[in-house]
Design a protein around this motif. Sequence first.
Motif: not given
Length: 123
Positions: A1-14, A109-121
Amino acid sequence: QVQLVESGGGLVQAGGSLRLSCAASGRTVNSVTMGWFRQAPGKEREFVAAITWSGSRLYYAGSVKGRFTVSRDNAKNTVCLQMNSLKPDDTAVYYCAARDSAGGLGPADFSSWGQGTQVTVSS
């Protein structure tokens, strides 16, 4: 099993840009296909982009093609998603995922997942 950590999400204008990163640990992901998915409130998780282990094949959902770019650095065990010309419809939680064996590009089809990062536009 692989551990995945996302980063870089945030609030941005269109029209703006964001760069998401996914750091892998636990074992090397050099030999697996990596994917990005997203899930908006009340909607099913959907495929966004994927990259094969060598980086030689890239896959994109039609809704993001030409705006998003997926890349990977196997030496650093990271995968990135550069998102340009963002639209309010891109608002979602974005997930990084790893596929251990040959298969399709659906979430199952994908077996390992990160916790997710929020993107708001915002419009």
